[in-house]
Design an enzyme around this catalytic site. Structure first.
Site, PDB file in Angstrom:
ATOM      1  N   TYR A 133       4.964  -8.435  15.849  1.00 38.88           N
ATOM      2  CA  TYR A 133       5.062  -7.176  15.096  1.00 38.88           C
ATOM      3  C   TYR A 133       5.666  -6.083  15.970  1.00 38.88           C
ATOM      4  CZ  TYR A 133       3.464  -3.231  12.181  1.00 38.88           C
ATOM      5  OH  TYR A 133       3.396  -2.090  11.403  1.00 38.88           O
TER       6      TYR A 133
ATOM      7  N   PHE B 290       0.833  -1.206   0.000  1.00 37.45           N
ATOM      8  CA  PHE B 290       0.000   0.000   0.000  1.00 37.45           C
ATOM      9  C   PHE B 290       0.873   1.265   0.000  1.00 37.45           C
ATOM     10  CE2 PHE B 290      -1.851   2.761   3.549  1.00 37.45           C
ATOM     11  CZ  PHE B 290      -2.463   3.651   2.677  1.00 37.45           C
TER      12      PHE B 290
ATOM     13  N   ASN C  22      19.600  -6.449   6.781  1.00 32.46           N
ATOM     14  CA  ASN C  22      20.117  -6.492   5.402  1.00 32.46           C
ATOM     15  C   ASN C  22      20.164  -5.095   4.787  1.00 32.46           C
ATOM     16  OD1 ASN C  22      20.625  -9.253   5.301  1.00 32.46           O
ATOM     17  ND2 ASN C  22      18.513  -9.740   4.720  1.00 32.46           N
TER      18      ASN C  22
HETATM   19  P1  NAD Z   1       1.408  -3.618   3.177  1.00 38.33           P
HETATM   20  O1  NAD Z   1       1.137  -4.947   3.773  1.00 38.33           O
HETATM   21  O2  NAD Z   1       0.512  -3.133   2.113  1.00 38.33           O
HETATM   22  O3  NAD Z   1       2.895  -3.543   2.624  1.00 38.33           O
HETATM   23  C1  NAD Z   1       3.956  -4.321   3.109  1.00 38.33           C
HETATM   24  C2  NAD Z   1       4.724  -4.868   1.917  1.00 38.33           C
HETATM   25  O4  NAD Z   1       5.849  -5.624   2.378  1.00 38.33           O
HETATM   26  C3  NAD Z   1       3.877  -5.837   1.081  1.00 38.33           C
HETATM   27  O5  NAD Z   1       3.967  -5.500  -0.283  1.00 38.33           O
HETATM   28  C4  NAD Z   1       4.482  -7.198   1.381  1.00 38.33           C
HETATM   29  O6  NAD Z   1       4.318  -8.124   0.315  1.00 38.33           O
HETATM   30  C5  NAD Z   1       5.921  -6.832   1.627  1.00 38.33           C
HETATM   31  N1  NAD Z   1       6.641  -7.834   2.416  1.00 38.33           N
HETATM   32  C6  NAD Z   1       6.232  -8.440   3.563  1.00 38.33           C
HETATM   33  N2  NAD Z   1       7.168  -9.318   3.982  1.00 38.33           N
HETATM   34  C7  NAD Z   1       8.194  -9.240   3.079  1.00 38.33           C
HETATM   35  C8  NAD Z   1       9.436  -9.902   2.953  1.00 38.33           C
HETATM   36  N3  NAD Z   1       9.840 -10.821   3.851  1.00 38.33           N
HETATM   37  N4  NAD Z   1      10.238  -9.598   1.896  1.00 38.33           N
HETATM   38  C9  NAD Z   1       9.846  -8.675   0.981  1.00 38.33           C
HETATM   39  N5  NAD Z   1       8.670  -8.028   1.045  1.00 38.33           N
HETATM   40  C10 NAD Z   1       7.860  -8.303   2.091  1.00 38.33           C
HETATM   41  O7  NAD Z   1       1.436  -2.579   4.394  1.00 38.33           O
HETATM   42  P2  NAD Z   1       1.736  -1.013   4.428  1.00 38.33           P
HETATM   43  O8  NAD Z   1       0.640  -0.394   5.190  1.00 38.33           O
HETATM   44  O9  NAD Z   1       2.070  -0.508   3.080  1.00 38.33           O
HETATM   45  O10 NAD Z   1       3.024  -0.979   5.361  1.00 38.33           O
HETATM   46  C11 NAD Z   1       4.322  -0.673   4.873  1.00 38.33           C
HETATM   47  C12 NAD Z   1       5.261  -0.461   6.049  1.00 38.33           C
HETATM   48  O11 NAD Z   1       4.798   0.635   6.841  1.00 38.33           O
HETATM   49  C13 NAD Z   1       5.360  -1.673   6.982  1.00 38.33           C
HETATM   50  O12 NAD Z   1       6.698  -1.811   7.399  1.00 38.33           O
HETATM   51  C14 NAD Z   1       4.487  -1.290   8.146  1.00 38.33           C
HETATM   52  O13 NAD Z   1       4.908  -1.898   9.342  1.00 38.33           O
HETATM   53  C15 NAD Z   1       4.677   0.217   8.189  1.00 38.33           C
HETATM   54  N6  NAD Z   1       3.545   0.880   8.853  1.00 38.33           N
HETATM   55  C16 NAD Z   1       2.345   1.031   8.196  1.00 38.33           C
HETATM   56  C17 NAD Z   1       1.286   1.636   8.862  1.00 38.33           C
HETATM   57  C18 NAD Z   1      -0.051   1.868   8.207  1.00 38.33           C
HETATM   58  O14 NAD Z   1      -0.960   2.339   8.891  1.00 38.33           O
HETATM   59  N7  NAD Z   1      -0.251   1.610   6.930  1.00 38.33           N
HETATM   60  C19 NAD Z   1       1.433   2.063  10.187  1.00 38.33           C
HETATM   61  C20 NAD Z   1       2.653   1.858  10.808  1.00 38.33           C
HETATM   62  C21 NAD Z   1       3.706   1.278  10.125  1.00 38.33           C
END
Ligand code: NAD
Ligand code: UDP
Length: 322
Positions: free
Chosen positions: A145, A13, A99
């Site tokens: 998490y 996202f 990494n």
């Molecule tokens: P999301 O699930 O849409 O995106 C996460 C992406 O990481 C996905 O495309 C997934 O396929 C990829 N991924 C997961 N494990 C992986 C791995 N081992 N190797 C490679 N790719 C991997 O979620 P998001 O909301 O876009 O979140 C992105 C980041 O922002 C995350 O780290 C999340 O913890 C952080 N975050 C998001 C929010 C929010 O409200 N959206 C809040 C706090 C933190």
């Protein structure tokens, strides 16, 4: 010279919005993703761009490339997904950032690490400033998490102190918008999908728990403002504010109960036949959450500009089309 950026989690996202923004700014962008929760649907429009590369790879395995900027977003973020495979979640959080930091150390890349408001746990201080250490269960169902993200912050802090890696951490508070997966499981996408399909709106607990919701465009502006700052500006700022390392909250302080969110969603989808039903509150669900964004406002000259009703309307328009 064209600048090069790597986005881990680039098909997710937030990652897909960031990729679009960087391409618009003229960057060459590589999106690394294992598609655990992300999808190529989010990046179809980008694949035709010659400055965009998709790399199917697991961030827990080492990778190589020369980049000016690395954005470390890879990690499932929705409770139902990160709890689906908890060992993999904590491994992704820890090994992924390890990494990224090793690559940054060798190539002198600048790093933005996506941390989270979850590092504050079920907070005893409200709103949450960066100086608050949090209230986190180490062995609960959210811990894979929360503790994974806390350990990732520790690694970032130590690569900054010990090796001088140019790291910037962002504690992101609940962010929403187009490109959230329809089955993502987080509250905004759940409520919108349920309302659009006349299904029951699943309110967990009594709905009195609060969250502060940030629209995606505001987050991307904060990311870019942060990454444009020179390291000496950041070092001066953290010194002046008595912070050990560069870390800021980003979010929208507008605080809503989850019941208010359900009602606002239904108000904006007036044709919906959905009814609100009450389900048990998941374990360790934080009761209140609201960011103190004083530091981000001052360092980035940034503040969020999209109020929840407006961001919700744009997100509903997107979900009507998926
Ligand atoms: P999301 O699930 O849409 O995106 C996460 C992406 O990481 C996905 O495309 C997934 O396929 C990829 N991924 C997961 N494990 C992986 C791995 N081992 N190797 C490679 N790719 C991997 O979620 P998001 O909301 O876009 O979140 C992105 C980041 O922002 C995350 O780290 C999340 O913890 C952080 N975050 C998001 C929010 C929010 O409200 N959206 C809040 C706090 C933190
Ligand atoms: N929530 C809810 N119904 C749902 C999904 C979530 O009532 O269908 C609640 C959840 O219990 C929490 C809040 O909404 O109190 C935000 O949940 P989400 O999973 O979006 O994010 P997080 O808990 O990580 O902030």
């Amino acid at each position: 010279m064209i600048k090069k950026a790597l986005i881990t989690g680039g098909a997710g996202f937030i990652g897909s919005h960031l990729a679009q923004q960087l391409l618009d700014e003229g960057y060459e962008v590589t999106a690394l993703d294992n598609l655990f929760t992300g999808t190529k649907v989010n990046i179809y429009g980008l694949l035709e761009n010659p400055r965009f590369t998709f790399m199917l790879h697991d961030v827990t395995q080492p990778f190589w490339g020369q980049f000016d900027e690395i954005y470390n977003l890879a990690c499932p973020a929705s409770p139902i997904h990160y709890q689906r495979n908890p060992v993999e979640t904590i491994r992704t959080s820890f090994m992924g950032v390890m990494n990224v930091l090793e690559l940054a150390l060798k190539t002198k890349a600048r790093v933005l690490h996506a941390s989270t408001s979850e590092i504050y746990g079920d907070p005893a201080v409200h709103p949450q400033p960066e100086t608050y250490w949090g209230n986190v269960n180490t062995i609960g169902i959210r811990s894979c998490y929360d503790e994974g993200k806390r350990a990732a912050e520790t690694l970032c802090a130590d690569y900054f102190r010990e090796h001088g890696v140019d790291i910037r951490m962002v504690r992101i508070f609940n962010t929403y918008g187009p490109h959230m997966h329809p089955q993502d499981g987080r509250v905004i996408s759940n409520f919108i999908m349920q309302a659009l399909h006349d299904q029951d709106i699943t309110l967990y607990g009594d709905g009195s728990q609060t969250r502060s919701f940030q629209y995606i465009d505001d987050l991307i502006r904060a990311f870019r403002a942060y990454m444009k700052l020179e390291p000496d500006v950041i070092r001066k700022f953290i010194h002046e504010h008595n912070l050990p390392v560069p870390v800021i909250n980003t979010g929208n302080p507008g605080e809503y109960t989850i019941k208010q969110l359900a009602e606002e969603t239904l108000r904006q989808i007036p044709e919906s036949k959905s009814k609100i039903i009450y389900e048990p509150l998941p374990k360790d669900d934080p009761k209140r959450r609201k960011p103190d964004i004083t530091l981000a406002k001052s360092l980035l000259r940034w503040s969020p500009s999209v109020a929840l009703p407006d961001g919700l309307a744009k997100t509903i328009a997107y979900f009507r089309g998926v």
